[in-house]
Structures are given as structure tokens and as C-alpha cells.
Design a protein around this motif. Structure first.
Motif, PDB file in Angstrom:
ATOM      1  N   GLY A  50      11.176  -1.249  -2.655  1.00 49.16           N
ATOM      2  CA  GLY A  50      10.824  -2.533  -2.076  1.00 49.16           C
ATOM      3  C   GLY A  50       9.356  -2.700  -1.747  1.00 49.16           C
ATOM      4  O   GLY A  50       8.874  -3.824  -1.578  1.00 49.16           O
ATOM      5  N   ARG A  51       8.606  -1.579  -1.638  1.00 55.40           N
ATOM      6  CA  ARG A  51       7.192  -1.669  -1.263  1.00 55.40           C
ATOM      7  C   ARG A  51       6.269  -1.548  -2.474  1.00 55.40           C
ATOM      8  O   ARG A  51       5.053  -1.680  -2.325  1.00 55.40           O
ATOM      9  N   TYR A  52       6.820  -1.286  -3.660  1.00 58.31           N
ATOM     10  CA  TYR A  52       6.051  -1.230  -4.903  1.00 58.31           C
ATOM     11  C   TYR A  52       6.452  -2.439  -5.740  1.00 58.31           C
ATOM     12  O   TYR A  52       7.609  -2.550  -6.162  1.00 58.31           O
ATOM     13  N   LEU A  53       5.507  -3.338  -5.957  1.00 59.00           N
ATOM     14  CA  LEU A  53       5.779  -4.531  -6.751  1.00 59.00           C
ATOM     15  C   LEU A  53       5.127  -4.403  -8.117  1.00 59.00           C
ATOM     16  O   LEU A  53       4.051  -3.813  -8.258  1.00 59.00           O
ATOM     17  N   GLY A  54       5.764  -4.983  -9.117  1.00 54.13           N
ATOM     18  CA  GLY A  54       5.192  -5.021 -10.454  1.00 54.13           C
ATOM     19  C   GLY A  54       5.442  -6.373 -11.089  1.00 54.13           C
ATOM     20  O   GLY A  54       6.404  -7.069 -10.749  1.00 54.13           O
ATOM     21  N   THR A  64       0.211  -4.749 -10.592  1.00 56.22           N
ATOM     22  CA  THR A  64       0.791  -3.821  -9.627  1.00 56.22           C
ATOM     23  C   THR A  64       0.373  -4.165  -8.207  1.00 56.22           C
ATOM     24  O   THR A  64      -0.670  -4.798  -7.976  1.00 56.22           O
ATOM     25  N   PHE A  65       1.176  -3.696  -7.259  1.00 54.20           N
ATOM     26  CA  PHE A  65       0.921  -3.981  -5.845  1.00 54.20           C
ATOM     27  C   PHE A  65       1.765  -2.994  -5.046  1.00 54.20           C
ATOM     28  O   PHE A  65       2.935  -2.790  -5.340  1.00 54.20           O
ATOM     29  N   LYS A  66       1.145  -2.383  -4.047  1.00 51.02           N
ATOM     30  CA  LYS A  66       1.856  -1.427  -3.202  1.00 51.02           C
ATOM     31  C   LYS A  66       1.500  -1.668  -1.755  1.00 51.02           C
ATOM     32  O   LYS A  66       0.352  -2.016  -1.430  1.00 51.02           O
ATOM     33  N   SER A  67       2.466  -1.495  -0.865  1.00 48.67           N
ATOM     34  CA  SER A  67       2.165  -1.537   0.564  1.00 48.67           C
ATOM     35  C   SER A  67       2.920  -0.409   1.262  1.00 48.67           C
ATOM     36  O   SER A  67       3.897   0.130   0.747  1.00 48.67           O
ATOM     37  N   ALA A  82       0.911  -2.339  11.057  1.00 46.78           N
ATOM     38  CA  ALA A  82       0.177  -3.017   9.989  1.00 46.78           C
ATOM     39  C   ALA A  82       0.854  -2.777   8.648  1.00 46.78           C
ATOM     40  O   ALA A  82       1.499  -1.748   8.424  1.00 46.78           O
ATOM     41  N   ASP A  83       0.681  -3.734   7.762  1.00 49.93           N
ATOM     42  CA  ASP A  83       1.123  -3.652   6.379  1.00 49.93           C
ATOM     43  C   ASP A  83      -0.104  -3.297   5.549  1.00 49.93           C
ATOM     44  O   ASP A  83      -0.948  -4.146   5.279  1.00 49.93           O
ATOM     45  N   ALA A  84      -0.229  -2.016   5.184  1.00 51.44           N
ATOM     46  CA  ALA A  84      -1.398  -1.558   4.436  1.00 51.44           C
ATOM     47  C   ALA A  84      -1.164  -1.776   2.946  1.00 51.44           C
ATOM     48  O   ALA A  84      -0.148  -1.358   2.399  1.00 51.44           O
ATOM     49  N   ILE A  85      -2.120  -2.442   2.310  1.00 52.90           N
ATOM     50  CA  ILE A  85      -1.989  -2.839   0.906  1.00 52.90           C
ATOM     51  C   ILE A  85      -2.945  -2.026   0.055  1.00 52.90           C
ATOM     52  O   ILE A  85      -4.113  -1.845   0.415  1.00 52.90           O
ATOM     53  N   THR A  86      -2.461  -1.545  -1.083  1.00 53.28           N
ATOM     54  CA  THR A  86      -3.286  -0.753  -1.979  1.00 53.28           C
ATOM     55  C   THR A  86      -2.716  -0.865  -3.393  1.00 53.28           C
ATOM     56  O   THR A  86      -1.678  -1.503  -3.615  1.00 53.28           O
ATOM     57  N   ALA A 119      -1.995  -7.355   8.247  1.00 45.95           N
ATOM     58  CA  ALA A 119      -2.049  -6.633   6.981  1.00 45.95           C
ATOM     59  C   ALA A 119      -3.473  -6.146   6.800  1.00 45.95           C
ATOM     60  O   ALA A 119      -4.428  -6.772   7.293  1.00 45.95           O
ATOM     61  N   THR A 120      -3.636  -5.021   6.092  1.00 50.54           N
ATOM     62  CA  THR A 120      -4.965  -4.436   5.899  1.00 50.54           C
ATOM     63  C   THR A 120      -5.139  -4.031   4.443  1.00 50.54           C
ATOM     64  O   THR A 120      -4.159  -3.767   3.740  1.00 50.54           O
TER      65      THR A 120
END
Length: 418
Positions: A50-54, A64-67, A82-86, A119-120
């Protein structure tokens, strides 16, 4: 105008899709696109459903997107979730199709629903994230020290006047006492973020994603009472010419809980035989480092840039989490084009905390949620933003009043890349 291509499927990935997702990450960051089995294995261990989006065009992952969960220290020492985004990428063949917007919207909505306050992220490019409500909340600076110009006595520069001592240790020692030291720093450093066990394993070489790892030296400073107060990891190159050393010590990270402890470590780094330059790594923009040296001009700024960006997801909890420089009230009109937050808020501030409540009183300042994020950790100035047209004064002098409450005497700092 960006057009949304709904034929491209944006969704959480499955664990089986992780290798293709990682290939897309490496492609986006211009790394070798084929991940090694070692990298896949170690990075897959972090997988959270759920935290790795594609974004998938057919069977191929093209964005890609990860939090992940993070704790961020607000002004005054309170931690907020916080919701850390990378890991944010869009493959060059699929730009301008709204893929980032779809992934970001999905993630921020989920983060708000989870109860995250902010979010960060660390922005690779400046222009991207403001349109999603993020603002640059901390900055970072790197200094390069010309050791021969410092004015330090090379016979004494590694000694500590307070009676502490510096020892070289190994990675196992760092994993033993580093987390507790970092926790003490994070309790008093606005902008600092949590480090999990994996951070310490990666940064001491236990977990390696490729074959480029170079084992650093680790130096620890202990006070006269034997308490660990500072820790540094650094590497040294091998650069000789004309039978003279011109070696550079490059600091990977250095944390300390007191100026005296940090001063001792910096002076130690400037005392290492054959080292003629020290590169500081990521430091706060108002770091004391230059003034630990008899000649502060020996430390010149190599680069300085925005660092951690913040997106407010809950205005009330964010403004109530921090303390303020004095007593006072402020009425803010907060706008948010994404509709996640927004409204008019009365802030009743004090040095021990404050309250924030929705209000119908006339606004004193009108600002976007991204500008509020830039102000929240105390680094930015409402007066500066008003001069740039990014904050609107609804009452003369309101920006100056906001600065008197919101700004901090020392600048916030995030020591980490994530």
C-alpha cells in the motif's frame, strides 16, 4: 496543460512487481536500470503493501512513488507523525501525463486519513512540489575547511580542553550507541527526523545495495564523565603529489548533543595527519562550525540549498504541536488548491505552546499551505514572503507580528537524506 491519461493504471504494487518497480526507480534516477539480485533482496525487505505506488502502461512500470512512516521534531521538541515520501520518478517516455499528480493525490489523501500531521520529502528539483502544497522548511550547507588556514596548533588541535576524549570505533559500536545519541539530538532539534534500525545498518555497511560501499572511519567523543556526546563517520582519500599530502577528509555525517562535543570532533578532523581539507557534509545553514576555528574564513561554503520540504496535512495539530517565541495571537487564512486543508484559523501562541482553532475573525495574513509549511519550523520569514508577493497582509504589520511569534533563534535542520 497536463492531461491525465486514465489508460495508465496507477495503483499500489504487489511484492511480485517490486523488481519492475525498482527498475523504473533506477531508470528515473539515471542509475543502471537492471538492479542486482543483492539490491532487489535488500530493498524488497523494506516493502510495505500500500505504500509503494506504480504507474503501469500495460505490464511495464513507468512511474514510481514510495512513502513510509516518520517522526518529525517540531519547534519545542514535540514529535509529529509524518508521511515521508521518496523514490518519486516518472520515466522520460511518460512525462506530462499527470502520473505524479495521481500518485501524489492518492498518497496525501491516505496520509491525511491515517492521521499524519505533515508529509515530508527531499526535493531533487525545486519547481516540482510547490504545486502540491509543499514548502521548503529547512536548508542545508556544506563547508570545505582549508586545514592549513584554520590557525589551529597541529600539536594540540585534536585535544579537548574540557577533559573529554575521542576514540575510533567500528560499525558495531555505532549501532550500539548511535541510536540513543540520535534520539537525544532529535529531542531538541527542530526539523530532525527519525532513523529506524535499517538506517543504522545501511550506514554502517551491514546492508549494502551494491558493491560501491567504502567503510568509513567512525570517531566518537565522550565527555569527561564517559557519556557519548558526538559521533562522526568520515572517509579520507589518498591524494599525494610533489611528495606532499593533499588529502581530503569527507564527513558522511556528524551528530552531537552539545557545541563542545561538536567542536572537539571538528578539531579532531582538522588534526589528522596528511589531511589538508575537510568537507563537512550536510550541515545546518547556521552551523557553528566556522566559529569553532580560530580563523572562521578557513571554512568556506561549498554549496547551500533547500533541503527538506514539508506539506501540512492538519493545520490545527501542526500549529498546536510547536512552541512560539512569545505570547500573541494571529489569524491566518490558509488556502489549499488540493482541498486537503484550508480555512481561517486563530492561533493563540505562547512560549510553552499554543492553541489553533477555526475562526470567523478577520484574517491578518492570507497564505497558501505551502507558505505555511515554510514558516512552520521557524526558518522562513513572513516579511520576506510578503515582499515576494507570496503572503498577503490583510492588516498592516501582520507579517512582522507573525515573524515575532513563528521564527526561531536557531534555524531548523534535517541531518538526513531519505
Amino acid at each position: 496543460m497536463t492531461h491525465l491519461h486514465t489508460d495508465i493504471d496507477v495503483r499500489p504494487i504487489t511484492e511480485d512487481e517490486f523488481p519492475d518497480w525498482l527498475r523504473a526507480v533506477n531508470t528515473g534516477f539515471l542509475r543502471r536500470p537492471v538492479a542486482t539480485e543483492l539490491e532487489i533482496s535488500h530493498r524488497r525487505a523494506q516493502f510495505q503493501p500500500g505504500r509503494y505506488l506504480g504507474a503501469f502502461d500495460g505490464d511495464r512500470c513507468v512511474a514510481t512513488f514510495k512513502s513510509f512512516d516518520q517522526r518529525l521534531t517540531a519547534v519545542g521538541g514535540v514529535e509529529v507523525p509524518a508521511d515521508a515520501i521518496t523514490g518519486v520518478t516518472v520515466t522520460a517516455t511518460h512525462r506530462r501525463r499527470g502520473l505524479l499528480t495521481r500518485m501524489m493525490t492518492r498518497d496525501l489523501t491516505a496520509a491525511k486519513d491515517r492521521g499524519d500531521v505533515v508529509a515530508t520529502l527531499i526535493a531533487a528539483e525545486y519547481p516540482i512540489y510547490g504545486r502540491y502544497g509543499f514548502g521548503p522548511a529547512t536548508w542545508t550547507t556544506e563547508w570545505t575547511i582549508d586545514v592549513l588556514r584554520t590557525g589551529l596548533d597541529p600539536r594540540r588541535s585534536g585535544q579537548d580542553e574540557a577533559g573529554g576524549r575521542i576514540d575510533l570505533v567500528d560499525g558495531a559500536d555505532v549501532r550500539k550507541f548511535g541510536p540513543e545519541l540520535h534520539a537525544r539530538l532529535r529531542a531538541v532539534q527542530p526539523g530532525a527526523v527519525s532513523r529506524d534500525e535499517l538506517w543504522w545498518r545501511v550506514n554502517t555497511g551491514v546492508v549494502r545495495y551494491d558493491d560501491t560501499w567504502t567503510e568509513p572511519f567512525y570517531a566518537v567523543y565522550r565527555s569527561s564523565a564517559g557519556e557519548v556526546e558526538a559521533l562522526a563517520a568520515y572517509t579520507v582519500d589518498d591524494n599525494w603529489h610533489d611528495k606532499q599530502p593533499h588529502n581530503t577528509a569527507s564527513v558522511r555525517w556528524l551528530i552531537g548533543t552539545s557545541p563542545a562535543a561538536e567542536r572537539a570532533l571538528w578539531r579532531y578532523l582538522c588534526s589528522i595527519d596528511w589531511v589538508t581539507r575537510v568537507k563537512s557534509g550536510w550541515r545546518a545553514p547556521d552551523d557553528l562550525l566556522p566559529f569553532f576555528l580560530p580563523d572562521p574564513r578557513a571554512a568556506r561554503i561549498t554549496w547551500q540549498a533547500d533541503w527538506m520540504w514539508v506539506r501540512i496535512l492538519d493545520v490545527v495539530r501542526a500549529l498546536e504541536a510547536r512552541t512560539y517565541a512569545g505570547d500573541g495571537t494571529l489569524v491566518l487564512e490558509v488556502t489549499d488548491r488540493a482541498g486537503l486543508v484550508g480555512g481561517r484559523y486563530l492561533v493563540e501562541a505562547s512560549p510553552t505552546g499554543g492553541t489553533c482553532t477555526p475562526t470567523s475573525q478577520s484574517a491578518q495574513l492570507t497564505l497558501d499551505v505551502g507558505e505555511l509549511a515554510a514558516l512552520w519550523l521557524g526558518d522562513e520569514s513572513a516579511v520576506r514572503l510578503a515582499s515576494l508577493g507570496r503572503v498577503q497582509e490583510e492588516r498592516a504589520g501582520a507579517a512582522r507580528s507573525a515573524d515575532a511569534l513563528l521564527r526561531t533563534s536557531r534555524r531548523p535542520w534535517c541531518p538526513d537524506m531519505f
